[in-house]
Enzyme design. Structure first.
Site, mmCIF file in Angstrom:
data_model
loop_
_atom_site.group_PDB
_atom_site.id
_atom_site.type_symbol
_atom_site.label_atom_id
_atom_site.label_comp_id
_atom_site.label_asym_id
_atom_site.label_seq_id
_atom_site.Cartn_x
_atom_site.Cartn_y
_atom_site.Cartn_z
ATOM 1 N N GLY A 46 0.800 -1.168 0.050
ATOM 2 C CA GLY A 46 -0.171 0.166 0.120
ATOM 3 C C GLY A 46 0.680 1.356 -0.030
ATOM 4 N N CYS A 47 1.778 1.391 0.899
ATOM 5 C CA CYS A 47 3.294 2.791 1.259
ATOM 6 C C CYS A 47 3.423 2.348 -0.693
ATOM 7 C CB CYS A 47 3.710 2.572 2.118
ATOM 8 S SG CYS A 47 2.751 1.789 4.134
ATOM 9 N N THR A 48 3.456 1.800 -0.952
ATOM 10 C CA THR A 48 5.001 1.608 -1.706
ATOM 11 C C THR A 48 3.137 2.530 -2.970
ATOM 12 O OG1 THR A 48 5.970 0.069 -1.793
ATOM 13 C CG2 THR A 48 5.310 0.360 -4.707
ATOM 14 N N ALA A 51 3.038 5.787 -2.315
ATOM 15 C CA ALA A 51 4.222 7.165 -3.155
ATOM 16 C C ALA A 51 4.898 6.783 -4.529
ATOM 17 C CB ALA A 51 5.073 5.915 -2.420
#
Length: 156
Positions: A46-48, A51
């Site tokens: 999710g963070c990838t 970003a």
């Protein structure tokens, strides 16, 4: 726990280290609009996605006068690997002691898979040219967030 920020509040100032080991201070960006977003962990799915979405939108966001700062509790070295692995062009900042997370109420109790746990609350703040919070969004979704933010800012 710090009260959640709302539009009109003064954005808590901070100095954090980026993935290249350089200090970045929010107040040094006065006169510009800044998107500050907090995410749980570099190199997770999710963070990838989030970003990469910010990176893909960076040119148009900068064209509209915005800078983007992504903050996590990861060490600067891990952030450097994250930037390299995913060709990120946004500024990645390390807040290992969670002081800035807490100042923005982006760390605390949250629901995770039906359980109440303490952790990073995925949050995004738009800071105006005078250092005031223009928009505060808590518990945002990683996928689709940048597109929604662009709509909220009337950029699409």
């Amino acid at each position: 726990m710090t009260d959640r920020l709302t539009a009109g509040d003064a954005a808590p100032d901070f100095t954090l280290t980026n993935d290249a080991g350089e200090d970045v201070t929010l107040s040094d960006l006065r006169g510009r609009k800044v998107i500050v977003y907090f995410y749980p962990a570099a190199m997770t799915p999710g963070c990838t996605k989030q970003a990469c979405d910010f990176t893909e939108s960076l040119d148009s966001l900068r064209g509209a006068g915005y800078e983007v700062l992504g903050i996590s509790k990861d060490k600067a070295a891990k952030l450097a690997k994250f930037r390299e692995r995913d060709s990120l062009s946004i500024t990645l900042l390390s807040d290992e002691d969670l002081a800035v997370h807490k100042a923005y109420a982006a760390f605390g109790e949250k629901s995770l898979y039906g359980k109440v746990v303490e952790g990073v609350i995925r949050s995004t703040f738009v800071i105006d040219e005078d250092g005031l919070v223009a928009l505060a969004q808590y518990n945002v979704k990683a996928t689709g967030h940048v597109a929604k933010l662009r709509r909220d800012l009337a950029l699409d």
